[in-house]
Design a protein around this motif. Structure first.
Motif, mmCIF file in Angstrom:
data_model
loop_
_atom_site.group_PDB
_atom_site.id
_atom_site.type_symbol
_atom_site.label_atom_id
_atom_site.label_comp_id
_atom_site.label_asym_id
_atom_site.label_seq_id
_atom_site.Cartn_x
_atom_site.Cartn_y
_atom_site.Cartn_z
ATOM 1 N N ARG A 1 9.182 -2.856 3.279
ATOM 2 C CA ARG A 1 8.097 -2.352 4.104
ATOM 3 C C ARG A 1 7.359 -1.221 3.377
ATOM 4 O O ARG A 1 6.146 -1.138 3.374
ATOM 5 C CB ARG A 1 8.647 -1.860 5.444
ATOM 6 N N TRP A 2 8.136 -0.373 2.704
ATOM 7 C CA TRP A 2 7.562 0.742 1.965
ATOM 8 C C TRP A 2 6.667 0.222 0.844
ATOM 9 O O TRP A 2 5.548 0.660 0.644
ATOM 10 C CB TRP A 2 8.710 1.604 1.388
ATOM 11 N N TRP A 3 7.191 -0.775 0.142
ATOM 12 C CA TRP A 3 6.493 -1.371 -0.990
ATOM 13 C C TRP A 3 5.174 -1.980 -0.527
ATOM 14 O O TRP A 3 4.129 -1.843 -1.128
ATOM 15 C CB TRP A 3 7.413 -2.430 -1.594
ATOM 16 N N ARG A 4 5.255 -2.624 0.626
ATOM 17 C CA ARG A 4 4.101 -3.291 1.201
ATOM 18 C C ARG A 4 3.032 -2.276 1.594
ATOM 19 O O ARG A 4 1.864 -2.425 1.278
ATOM 20 C CB ARG A 4 4.593 -4.027 2.466
ATOM 21 N N ARG A 5 3.495 -1.217 2.269
ATOM 22 C CA ARG A 5 2.552 -0.177 2.703
ATOM 23 C C ARG A 5 1.888 0.485 1.510
ATOM 24 O O ARG A 5 0.698 0.718 1.485
ATOM 25 C CB ARG A 5 3.297 0.884 3.526
ATOM 26 N N ARG A 6 2.702 0.779 0.476
ATOM 27 C CA ARG A 6 2.184 1.442 -0.710
ATOM 28 C C ARG A 6 1.138 0.565 -1.385
ATOM 29 O O ARG A 6 0.086 1.030 -1.773
ATOM 30 C CB ARG A 6 3.332 1.720 -1.692
ATOM 31 N N GLY A 7 1.476 -0.732 -1.487
ATOM 32 C CA GLY A 7 0.555 -1.677 -2.121
ATOM 33 C C GLY A 7 -0.781 -1.732 -1.408
ATOM 34 O O GLY A 7 -1.834 -1.771 -2.020
ATOM 35 N N LEU A 8 -0.735 -1.682 -0.073
ATOM 36 C CA LEU A 8 -1.976 -1.820 0.675
ATOM 37 C C LEU A 8 -2.792 -0.532 0.647
ATOM 38 O O LEU A 8 -4.008 -0.548 0.729
ATOM 39 C CB LEU A 8 -1.677 -2.265 2.108
ATOM 40 N N ARG A 9 -2.088 0.610 0.494
ATOM 41 C CA ARG A 9 -2.800 1.880 0.405
ATOM 42 C C ARG A 9 -3.485 2.014 -0.954
ATOM 43 O O ARG A 9 -4.540 2.595 -1.083
ATOM 44 C CB ARG A 9 -1.812 3.019 0.613
ATOM 45 N N ASP A 10 -2.829 1.455 -1.968
ATOM 46 C CA ASP A 10 -3.341 1.601 -3.327
ATOM 47 C C ASP A 10 -3.470 0.214 -3.955
ATOM 48 O O ASP A 10 -2.654 -0.203 -4.753
ATOM 49 C CB ASP A 10 -2.352 2.469 -4.135
ATOM 50 N N PRO A 11 -4.504 -0.538 -3.539
ATOM 51 C CA PRO A 11 -4.576 -1.951 -3.927
ATOM 52 C C PRO A 11 -4.892 -2.189 -5.405
ATOM 53 O O PRO A 11 -4.701 -3.283 -5.896
ATOM 54 C CB PRO A 11 -5.696 -2.499 -3.046
ATOM 55 N N GLY A 12 -5.407 -1.156 -6.086
ATOM 56 C CA GLY A 12 -5.745 -1.353 -7.504
ATOM 57 C C GLY A 12 -7.174 -1.838 -7.696
ATOM 58 O O GLY A 12 -7.567 -2.153 -8.815
ATOM 59 N N PHE A 13 -7.940 -1.947 -6.607
ATOM 60 C CA PHE A 13 -9.370 -2.275 -6.721
ATOM 61 C C PHE A 13 -10.088 -1.575 -5.569
ATOM 62 O O PHE A 13 -9.485 -1.253 -4.542
ATOM 63 C CB PHE A 13 -9.616 -3.787 -6.706
ATOM 64 N N SER A 14 -11.389 -1.336 -5.748
ATOM 65 C CA SER A 14 -12.146 -0.594 -4.735
ATOM 66 C C SER A 14 -12.684 -1.544 -3.666
ATOM 67 O O SER A 14 -12.789 -2.752 -3.897
ATOM 68 C CB SER A 14 -13.311 0.127 -5.417
#
Ligand SMILES: [Zn+2]
Length: 254
Positions: free
Chosen positions: A6-19
């Motif tokens: 869940r943490w990994w998922r949240r982090r990924g969505l907060r910082d997607p790597g594109f604008s």
């Protein structure tokens, strides 16, 4: 879902790597996505974030591989898994991108045991347990028009097919699906398609689909996501199999 995932998922969505602007530009550039609902696009964006984190991109023969190209590939690659889990793309990591069609060597033993080899230009390839290889020109053309051709969806369909062994047009079915329905529907439709081609009829699908059951499934998957009405009209037996497998009906609200 457990804590770490869940943490990994949240982090990924907060910082997607594109604008947001890059994402909006990608959505504008993929004809297939223009009438998708905001909910479906949000889900696609989520899958794209995970895809980009899990995969690596390698530029071959001087391909100009920038964020926009990576995003264009990733977004189209996630169309088939819109309603599946990102795990469906486990077991391989690399995408190799050529600037244009590339030439690969093929070898095959014939029935007499003679080894034949030939070279063939290709727009895309999916290796079992290995990389997906794509021509950038074809990726861009696939995005531009909603015409039933999409090299990215095609190669991803092969990857899904290979989840249970060789590509043979028989991917791992969900528990609620019946193997017998799949096998009878696909083999009857494949045989009818090949017979129609041989008789000189105008095919309802790219004739390349007649190459093998694996190609039939991959070409049908492209058409299913791009031109679902055509697939339903010409392959009524397969349409429910496709919506069952992809857990998605491109004709309905996404
Ligand atoms: Zn293929």
């Amino acid at each position: 879902m457990f804590g770490l995932a869940r943490w990994w998922r949240r982090r990924g969505l907060r910082d997607p790597g594109f604008s947001p602007e890059q994402w909006a530009a990608t959505m504008q550039g993929v004809a297939l996505l223009r009438d998708w609902s905001p909910a479906a696009l949000a889900r696609l964006r989520e899958q794209t974030v995970f895809f980009l984190r899990a995969k690596t991109f390698t530029a071959a023969e001087g391909a100009r591989l920038d964020d926009a190209v990576r995003l264009l590939i990733a977004a189209q690659a996630c169309v088939p898994i819109l309603r599946l889990d990102i795990d469906y793309y486990d077991g391989w990591r690399e995408l190799i991108v050529y600037p244009d069609t590339f030439v690969t060597r093929h070898q095959e033993h014939d029935e007499a045991g003679v080894l034949h080899s030939w070279r063939q230009p290709s727009a895309g390839e999916a290796w079992s347990h290995g990389p997906v290889v794509l021509s950038q020109t074809d990726v861009e053309e696939s995005a531009r028009a909603r015409d039933g051709f999409n090299v990215v969806i095609h190669e991803m369909a092969h990857k899904l097919d290979m989840l249970n062994g060789d590509a043979n047009g028989f991917p791992p079915l969900h528990r609620e699906m019946r193997v017998q329905d799949w096998v009878s529907g696909w083999s009857a439709s494949y045989e009818a398609f090949c017979a129609e081609l041989e008789a000189g009829g105008a095919p309802a699908l790219d004739p390349y689909a007649a190459e093998s059951p694996a190609e039939f499934f991959a070409v049908m998957s492209e058409a299913f996501f791009e031109l679902p009405d055509e697939v339903l009209a010409h392959f009524p037996l397969l349409y429910p199999q496709l919506t069952g497998f992809y857990r998605y009906d491109p004709r309905g609200p996404a």
